[in-house]
Structure formats: structure tokens, C-alpha cells
Design an enzyme around this catalytic site. Structure first.
Site, PDB file in Angstrom:
ATOM      1  N   ASP A  34       1.227  -1.754  -0.452  1.00 41.50           N
ATOM      2  CA  ASP A  34       0.160  -0.083  -0.218  1.00 41.50           C
ATOM      3  C   ASP A  34       0.990   1.420   0.285  1.00 41.50           C
ATOM      4  O   ASP A  34       2.259   1.783   0.777  1.00 41.50           O
ATOM      5  CB  ASP A  34      -0.671  -0.110   0.712  1.00 41.50           C
ATOM      6  N   HIS A  51       3.000   3.755  -8.793  1.00 40.19           N
ATOM      7  CA  HIS A  51       2.317   1.864  -9.441  1.00 40.19           C
ATOM      8  C   HIS A  51       3.979   1.396  -9.853  1.00 40.19           C
ATOM      9  O   HIS A  51       4.193   0.087  -9.583  1.00 40.19           O
ATOM     10  CB  HIS A  51       1.622   1.753 -10.032  1.00 40.19           C
ATOM     11  N   LEU A 145      10.526 -21.455  -3.618  1.00 43.66           N
ATOM     12  CA  LEU A 145       9.979 -19.852  -3.070  1.00 43.66           C
ATOM     13  C   LEU A 145       8.296 -20.105  -3.859  1.00 43.66           C
ATOM     14  O   LEU A 145       8.192 -20.009  -4.836  1.00 43.66           O
ATOM     15  CB  LEU A 145      10.375 -18.557  -3.315  1.00 43.66           C
TER      16      LEU A 145
END
Length: 254
Positions: A34, A51, A145
Site C-alpha cells: 500500500d 505503481h 519459493l
């Protein structure tokens, strides 16, 4: 995992900052990324610049999480509520998965990372679906991962879909109402094959879940920071893990 941690601790021996232990590294970390828009606004830039900058952080976080032995990294990339944003911003956000994956796929393959998605993928633009589907397919045999992107995801939608699936199972006779328990519900969630997050991180100073993994984080440890996502780096991740390691997870016990 221990070998990775040993090398990492050696490289930091002369640096300042929090240290983490070799044991009790959270196996699953979920992050609400965020603050991109606010980061851009503070710099007098359009929101899309935030972004774009935030996308670059993912590379650093994935590398560090892999280095530390984290097994699953879930990133909240786009929520079911984000469609309410201006069309120009939404259109840009829908291009980011393609840009990120096209650029970072070689790194993900090198690191043996497996890309996974959860959310309503069918509603995404075709170019976005093609990019994410290719990444999932290309990395499906990787065993390192798990990079789990929550894309067009909302926890309430997920829970409603799970209830529908269970209702269908009851209707077709494969399940009875008496057999419904926590395990049955978990098996019908989008994270069925994943362990629940051990640690939830949210950046930007907001202290709420925003419809993210409401069932799965019931016993997760939370770590909130005022740092905006584009400014989040490897040391912030280490700091969050260091705090996590000092907490006692009792799961309702003593």
C-alpha cells in the site's frame, strides 16, 4: 535454508540494522503493498508513477525472501474493489503484471520461484491473463519459493465462492452438512494447498485488512509500517521478521 541464512548473516556482519535468528523464519509472508499513490503525490507525480516504482520493489522483496528461506510470499496486487479507481489507473495496473513478468521471469526461473495466482482471473483483460498464465505454466515445475499473486482478489468473494462449492457438493451428494468443518472450508478456498500466513505486513501506515485473506490470517502475526510501498526495501522485510521472531504464537493457548 540454513545455508542461505548463514551467508546472509555473514554479509551483514559489519552493517547496522536488525538481525534475525536462523530458526523461526516465517514460512509464509503475506504483504498488502500500500502507498503507491501517496508516494507519487508527495513527489508531485501522477499515481501511475507510484505503481511503476512499487513494481520495482517486488524484485528486491522476492530475492530477499528467497535468500532468507521464506517458502511462500503472497502479494496483494489488485483487489476486487480496485476496479472503482479511475479507468486510466486501472488500465495501467492491468499492464503491470505483464511488464513485471516479462522482465522478471528469467530471474524467477534462476531462483527456482514458482508463480501462483489467486483471484477471479477470468475477469482480467486478455493481455493480463496471457502474461500471468504463461508465468504460471513456465514456472510450474519450480520447487523453490512460491510467489502467490492475489490478483482481482477479495476475501469476501473467496468465501462466497467456497460456500457455493460446498453447497454444490451437498447437492450432488458428495458431502453432507454434518461433515462440514474447518478443513472442508479450507479445502474450498483459493489457498487450499498453501499454509496460512505466519506474518502479515502492511505498508503505508494503514491499519486494516482491506478484505485480504480474512480466514487465513486468523492467527497470523501483523506488522504495520508507515513506510510507503515504493520505499520498502530488504531491511524493512528483515525488520518485520525480527519483530515476528520476538513474538509468542499461542493460538489461544497459554
Amino acid at each position: 535454508m540454513l545455508e542461505k541464512l548463514t551467508k546472509w548473516k555473514s554479509s551483514l556482519s559489519s552493517q547496522e540494522g536488525p538481525k534475525i535468528e536462523d530458526v523461526n523464519v516465517p514460512r509464509h509472508i503475506a504483504i498488502i503493498m500500500d502507498g503507491n499513490g501517496r508516494w507519487a503525490k508527495r513527489k508531485g507525480l501522477p499515481r501511475i508513477a507510484g505503481h511503476r516504482e512499487g513494481m520495482k520493489v517486488i524484485n528486491k522483496v522476492v530475492r530477499k525472501a528467497d535468500e532468507l528461506g521464506v517458502e511462500i510470499l503472497t502479494l496483494y496486487a489488485f483487489s476486487t474493489e480496485n476496479w472503482k479507481r479511475p479507468k486510466t489507473e486501472v488500465d495501467y495496473l492491468m499492464k503491470l503484471p505483464e511488464r513485471f513478468l516479462n522482465k522478471e521471469l528469467p530471474m524467477l526461473m534462476e531462483k527456482n520461484v514458482k508463480v501462483r495466482l489467486m483471484g477471479s482471473i477470468e475477469n482480467l483483460p486478455e493481455h493480463t491473463k496471457r502474461a500471468v498464465s504463461k508465468a504460471v505454466k513456465d514456472t510450474e515445475k519450480n520447487t523453490g519459493l512460491i510467489l502467490n499473486f492475489a490478483l482481482n482478489y477479495g476475501s469476501r468473494f473467496e468465501l462466497m465462492e467456497a460456500v457455493k462449492k460446498i453447497a454444490n457438493q451437498i447437492e450432488n451428494g458428495s458431502l453432507s452438512a454434518e461433515e462440514i468443518n474447518e478443513s472442508v472450508l479450507k479445502e474450498n478456498l483459493m489457498t487450499a494447498e498453501l499454509r496460512d500466513p505466519d506474518l502479515l505486513i502492511r505498508t503505508s501506515g494503514e491499519i486494516r485488512l482491506s478484505n485480504f485473506m480474512l480466514w487465513q490470517v486468523a492467527y497470523s502475526e501483523f506488522w504495520f509500517t508507515d513506510v510507503l510501498w515504493p520505499d520498502f526495501d530488504e531491511q524493512h522485510l528483515v525488520e518485520a521478521i525480527a519483530v515476528y521472531q520476538k513474538r509468542a504464537r499461542r493460538y489461544g493457548g497459554v
